[in-house]
Design an enzyme around this catalytic site. Structure first.
Site, mmCIF file in Angstrom:
data_model
loop_
_atom_site.group_PDB
_atom_site.id
_atom_site.type_symbol
_atom_site.label_atom_id
_atom_site.label_comp_id
_atom_site.label_asym_id
_atom_site.label_seq_id
_atom_site.Cartn_x
_atom_site.Cartn_y
_atom_site.Cartn_z
ATOM 1 N N GLU A 26 0.829 -1.215 0.000
ATOM 2 C CA GLU A 26 0.000 0.000 0.000
ATOM 3 C C GLU A 26 0.861 1.263 0.000
ATOM 4 O OE1 GLU A 26 -1.328 1.978 3.278
ATOM 5 O OE2 GLU A 26 -1.079 0.339 4.699
ATOM 6 N N LYS A 160 -3.605 -1.561 14.610
ATOM 7 C CA LYS A 160 -2.828 -0.542 15.330
ATOM 8 C C LYS A 160 -3.331 -0.430 16.766
ATOM 9 C CE LYS A 160 -2.073 2.075 11.172
ATOM 10 N NZ LYS A 160 -3.345 1.621 10.561
HETATM 11 N N1 PSU Z 1 -0.024 0.577 8.538
HETATM 12 C C1 PSU Z 1 0.979 1.392 8.937
HETATM 13 N N2 PSU Z 1 0.824 2.736 8.757
HETATM 14 C C2 PSU Z 1 -0.295 3.276 8.170
HETATM 15 C C3 PSU Z 1 -1.346 2.400 7.746
HETATM 16 C C4 PSU Z 1 -1.154 1.064 7.956
HETATM 17 O O1 PSU Z 1 1.991 0.928 9.478
HETATM 18 O O2 PSU Z 1 -0.385 4.497 8.024
HETATM 19 C C5 PSU Z 1 -2.575 2.998 7.098
HETATM 20 C C6 PSU Z 1 -3.304 2.001 6.200
HETATM 21 O O3 PSU Z 1 -3.389 2.570 4.905
HETATM 22 C C7 PSU Z 1 -4.686 1.857 6.797
HETATM 23 C C8 PSU Z 1 -4.863 3.228 7.391
HETATM 24 O O4 PSU Z 1 -5.657 1.516 5.856
HETATM 25 O O5 PSU Z 1 -3.593 3.436 8.019
HETATM 26 C C9 PSU Z 1 -6.025 3.294 8.350
HETATM 27 O O6 PSU Z 1 -6.606 4.565 8.265
HETATM 28 P P1 PSU Z 1 -8.075 4.820 8.858
HETATM 29 O O7 PSU Z 1 -7.968 4.498 10.323
HETATM 30 O O8 PSU Z 1 -8.366 6.263 8.574
HETATM 31 O O9 PSU Z 1 -8.994 3.900 8.132
#
Ligand code: PSU
Ligand code: MN
Length: 305
Positions: A26, A160
């Protein structure tokens, strides 16, 4: 029939034509998850690790509205440096294509693009999930809905730890998304190894992971599959230490009125500051570890095809 504006890099197309393993990567983690220049160095190192383990990397991003499956070194640098990169989830893809925008893809958007491009395995850092206090904010990452509907295997270091991991796992169970753990029975928690919550199954061998995923799809259960891979011991951060930084970052986000898609990038950046860079090092280490495990899975899946 696929009429999407896909631009599959020659190396990726060649690998696919020969039945070789390809791993999708990604770009939100690059554009919005890490600061320059560490973001570029990490993205390059992740691609390198995928190659060293026998697969072809396909970093995914939208450039001028074209869905690029596999980036040139110059395009990778553009994604890392361009401050105008959108953060695109499922709902943003049509807009970015129509308006010819540059956009980094989140887990949800990368799953969609990987599937359009015929790629089965995708490596990220940590998936999004149910945010803490979601009962009042309704902040549930689009990643979870995508996992429910798009058949791609997502290799991650769990969800996370800024999230409510228990609720995230409940959501995935409701949506019928298998959550496999390797190396330990419990689901991983990004910066820390153990979330305190059990995964569905512990499966350590890539061949067995591949057979489970294949069986899931052969049954017509067209959802994603989560493969949780804990951060390496040497780089893991103790949960108590982490909890302090997360609590502070969440309070700062609330005080500054941060919400919506700005939330996760804000929290990651704030935790990096609070930890004096320790969290960024951990993030880099876990995504490199995921790259190895994802490449091994993609190789096993290609061998079983
Ligand atoms: N993993 C990481 N860093 C990131 C992400 C994933 O180590 O920044 C990103 C991914 O793209 C995931 C996003 O889809 O964080 C989640 O964002 P949100 O909580 O707004 O859906
Ligand atoms: Mn969100």
């Amino acid at each position: 029939m696929n009429t999407a504006p896909l631009l599959i890099a020659p190396e990726v197309a060649a690998a696919q034509a020969h039945g070789q393993a390809v791993v999708a990567l990604e770009s939100t983690i690059i554009a919005h998850g890490m600061p320059w220049p560490e973001n570029l160095h990490t993205a390059q190192a992740v691609e390198q690790v995928v190659r060293e383990h026998g697969a072809v990397p396909a970093t995914i991003a939208l450039l001028d509205g074209q869905i690029c499956i596999g980036l040139t070194p110059e395009q990778l640098q553009q994604v890392a440096q361009d401050p105008g990169m959108m953060k695109a989830s499922r709902r943003d893809l049509g807009f970015a294509v129509a308006m010819r925008r540059n956009a980094a893809t989140t887990v949800s958007a990368t799953m969609i693009c990987a599937h359009l491009g015929g790629i089965e395995v995708f490596v990220t850092g940590g998936i999004g999930g149910v945010h803490r206090e979601a009962s009042s904010t309704f902040d549930i990452s689009a990643d979870l809905q995508e996992l429910a509907r798009t058949p791609v295997a997502v290799v991650c270091a769990g969800a996370k730890s800024i999230l409510d991991i228990g609720l995230t796992l409940e959501y995935l169970e409701t949506q019928g998304v298998p959550v496999i753990s390797r190396g330990q029975a419990n689901f991983a928690a990004f910066y820390t190894q153990d979330s305190g919550f059990a995964a569905d199954q512990r499966i350590d061998s890539a061949a067995d992971q591949a057979r489970l995923i294949r069986a899931h799809w052969q049954l017509g259960l067209n959802s994603g599959v989560v493969l949780s891979n804990p951060i390496p011991d040497a780089d893991a951060i103790a949960r108590a230490t982490m909890d302090g930084w997360i609590t502070q970052a969440l309070a700062d986000a609330r005080a500054q009125g941060i919400s919506g898609k700005a939330s996760t990038p804000f929290l990651l950046a704030r935790i990096k500051e609070l930890s004096a860079g320790v969290s960024l090092k951990a993030n880099q280490a876990l995504v490199l570890h995921n790259a190895r495990v994802g490449a091994e899975l993609a190789v096993a899946m290609a061998a079983q095809r």
